[in-house]
Motif scaffolding. Structure first.
Motif, short mmCIF file in Angstrom:
data_model
loop_
_atom_site.label_atom_id
_atom_site.label_comp_id
_atom_site.label_asym_id
_atom_site.label_seq_id
_atom_site.Cartn_x
_atom_site.Cartn_y
_atom_site.Cartn_z
N ALA A 109 0.81 -1.22 0.00
CA ALA A 109 0.00 0.00 0.00
C ALA A 109 0.85 1.27 0.00
CB ALA A 109 -0.97 -0.01 1.18
N PRO A 110 1.88 1.39 0.89
CA PRO A 110 2.67 2.64 0.87
C PRO A 110 3.53 2.80 -0.36
CG PRO A 110 3.55 1.09 2.51
CD PRO A 110 2.25 0.53 2.04
N SER A 111 3.75 1.73 -1.14
CA SER A 111 4.59 1.84 -2.33
C SER A 111 3.94 2.69 -3.42
CB SER A 111 4.91 0.45 -2.89
OG SER A 111 3.75 -0.16 -3.43
N SER A 112 2.63 2.89 -3.33
CA SER A 112 1.95 3.71 -4.34
C SER A 112 0.93 4.67 -3.70
CB SER A 112 1.25 2.82 -5.36
OG SER A 112 0.36 1.93 -4.71
N PHE A 113 1.11 4.93 -2.42
CA PHE A 113 0.18 5.80 -1.69
C PHE A 113 0.15 7.21 -2.26
CE2 PHE A 113 -0.54 9.00 1.59
CZ PHE A 113 -1.78 8.63 2.06
N THR A 114 -1.03 7.76 -2.43
CA THR A 114 -1.19 9.16 -2.81
C THR A 114 -2.28 9.78 -1.94
OG1 THR A 114 -2.79 8.56 -4.54
CG2 THR A 114 -0.48 8.86 -5.22
N PHE A 115 -2.21 11.09 -1.78
CA PHE A 115 -3.22 11.80 -1.02
C PHE A 115 -4.41 12.13 -1.91
CE2 PHE A 115 0.64 12.71 1.40
CZ PHE A 115 0.20 12.50 2.70
N SER A 116 -5.57 12.29 -1.29
CA SER A 116 -6.79 12.64 -2.01
C SER A 116 -7.56 13.66 -1.19
CB SER A 116 -7.64 11.39 -2.24
OG SER A 116 -8.96 11.73 -2.63
N THR A 117 -8.28 14.54 -1.89
CA THR A 117 -9.11 15.52 -1.19
C THR A 117 -10.27 14.84 -0.46
OG1 THR A 117 -10.41 15.87 -3.20
CG2 THR A 117 -8.59 17.40 -2.79
N LYS A 118 -10.61 13.61 -0.87
CA LYS A 118 -11.72 12.91 -0.23
C LYS A 118 -11.34 12.37 1.14
CE LYS A 118 -13.62 11.28 -4.66
NZ LYS A 118 -12.46 11.58 -5.52
N GLN A 119 -10.04 12.21 1.38
CA GLN A 119 -9.56 11.63 2.64
C GLN A 119 -9.50 12.69 3.74
OE1 GLN A 119 -5.82 10.24 1.22
NE2 GLN A 119 -6.63 8.30 0.46
N ALA A 120 -9.48 12.20 4.98
CA ALA A 120 -9.44 13.11 6.13
C ALA A 120 -8.03 13.56 6.49
CB ALA A 120 -10.08 12.42 7.34
N SER A 121 -7.02 12.85 6.01
CA SER A 121 -5.64 13.02 6.50
C SER A 121 -5.15 14.46 6.51
CB SER A 121 -4.69 12.14 5.69
OG SER A 121 -4.85 12.36 4.30
N LEU A 122 -5.08 15.10 5.34
CA LEU A 122 -4.53 16.45 5.27
C LEU A 122 -5.47 17.49 5.89
CD1 LEU A 122 -2.77 16.37 1.80
CD2 LEU A 122 -1.69 16.63 4.03
N LYS A 123 -6.76 17.21 5.87
CA LYS A 123 -7.71 18.13 6.50
C LYS A 123 -7.59 18.07 8.03
CE LYS A 123 -10.84 16.51 3.59
NZ LYS A 123 -12.06 16.23 2.80
N LEU A 124 -7.29 16.89 8.56
CA LEU A 124 -7.06 16.78 9.99
C LEU A 124 -5.76 17.49 10.37
CD1 LEU A 124 -7.89 15.67 12.74
CD2 LEU A 124 -6.76 13.51 12.14
N SER A 125 -4.75 17.35 9.52
CA SER A 125 -3.51 18.09 9.74
C SER A 125 -3.77 19.59 9.74
CB SER A 125 -2.49 17.72 8.64
OG SER A 125 -1.30 18.45 8.78
N TRP A 126 -4.63 20.04 8.85
CA TRP A 126 -5.01 21.46 8.77
C TRP A 126 -5.63 21.92 10.09
CZ3 TRP A 126 -9.54 24.07 9.49
CH2 TRP A 126 -9.60 25.39 9.03
#
Length: 385
Positions: A109-126
């Protein structure tokens, strides 16, 4: 219907108190319409939209902000920047090599992981970079993060139960689907404290009971499951190669890949469908952001009055007369400045042509996603439901 809030361009939020009120009223109305009493309810299962999240104070239960929707685009440029970054490319190379050398799927999974606006990850970081109260509470281990299911469970039990399930956790973009745990490396990169995450339980699990003051009697809460995974289960897509397609606000293709976890590729990404006991079922998902959104927009600008009219309007012309609709009503991960547009407009273009072009865009994009699934998923496809 729960109305979305748009406090700034690209921002999409939900009022948590309105959601709570409508949720409890919907449960009471459903029981009343069914002609039964609350004490006859054997159990409650919660299925909600995914990746929409909120943070709140562990002691007071007070939210630090509204729910931030999966449709929210406040981090679109950040998503684009991360996906083009040298650091992410290095991460891909490292894990690709590790997977090649070890053949261990934990590195897939991490070998091709990309961020998406649909995910919570970067918005939680925000949230932790921009909301001082949330950041300070996290430092004191007093901040809770939860998707809608977690927050409803917390409210139903009056704060005594704090948890989510594997299907909802895997949809946030912060959960490692193969190792089945919150991702500490990613959390560190994004400055998200590990203390904010809820414990992750089986999809079918006794989460406790609702407080008796809410519905008059305590009701056991026996399942949490994300909406698309719930639809997959409800359509009996239990075998590898079974496909589920649902179209609502967006369109979601889910492929049952059984025990096999497929890595992300372009518009496809891996999820946990459900975990029940020792059984873990993986899915590969592809999605389109704007289906119902585009139809609703067309109605709001008076292309038609009722959605039922669209089929007749589209069939009243032989084709769209060369008109194409590009339905990027939301920012693209690859281009945060893209937007929707009609192309090929002529003096002879009518509303019927515009409506047909919108409907055709839905069909064309679904076909494009299906072709991608056929190309990338290395298992025989069985049925589409």
């Amino acid at each position: 219907q729960l109305e979305s809030l748009y406090p700034r361009p690209g921002w999409v939020e939900l009022d948590p108190e309105v959601l709570w009120t409508q949720f409890t009223e919907a449960v009471k109305e459903a029981v009343q319409v069914a002609g039964v009493h609350m004490r006859q309810i054997a159990g409650l299962g919660i299925s909600t939209q995914r990746s929409t999240f909120i943070t709140w104070h562990k002691g007071t239960g007070k939210p630090f902000h509204n729910f931030i929707s999966w449709q929210d685009l406040r981090c679109a440029e950040l998503v684009n920047s991360w996906n083009r970054s040298f650091l992410l490319k290095v991460i891909h190379v490292i894990f690709t090599v590790l997977h090649f050398l070890t053949k261990n799927d934990r590195y897939l999974a991490p070998s091709s992981f990309t961020f998406s606006t649909k995910q919570a990850s970067l918005k939680l970081s925000w949230v932790f970079k921009n909301l001082h109260e949330a950041k300070e509470a996290a430092k004191e281990n007093n901040c809770c993060f939860g998707t809608i299911d977690t927050w409803l469970l917390y409210r139903l039990t009056k704060g005594s139960v704090y948890a989510t399930d594997y299907s909802n956790a895997s949809s946030t973009g912060i959960f490692e689907p193969f190792m089945k745990c919150w991702n500490p490396t990613l959390s560190s990169l994004l400055s998200i404290p590990m203390s904010v995450y809820p414990p992750v339980k089986d999809t079918s699990f006794n989460f406790g009971s609702s407080d008796s003051e809410i519905f008059g009697v305590p009701i056991p809460i026996l399942a949490l499951v994300a909406d698309q995974q719930a639809a997959m289960f409800g359509e009996c897509c239990f075998h590898p190669g079974d496909i589920k397609l649902t179209m609502g606000t967006g369109a979601f293709w889910n492929v049952n890949t059984g025990e096999n976890l497929f890595s992300s590729w372009r518009d496809l990404y891996p999820l946990i469908g459900w975990k029940i006991g020792d059984e873990v079922v993986y899915l590969t998902e592809g999605s389109l952001s704007n289906v119902g959104t585009a139809i609703k927009w067309a109605q709001e600008i008076n292309l038609f009055t009722n959605v039922d009219e669209t089929a007749k309007m589209a069939q009243s012309v032989t084709d769209s007369e060369g008109v194409c609709f590009l339905p990027s009503c939301q920012v693209s991960v690859n281009d945060p400045y893209s937007c929707a547009s009609f192309m090929g407009l002529k003096p002879s273009t009518t509303r019927n042509h515009l409506v047909r072009a919108i409907l055709e865009s839905v069909a064309f994009r679904n076909k494009q996603l299906y072709d991608l699934i056929v190309k990338r998923i290395d298992i025989p496809l069985r049925t589409i439901r």
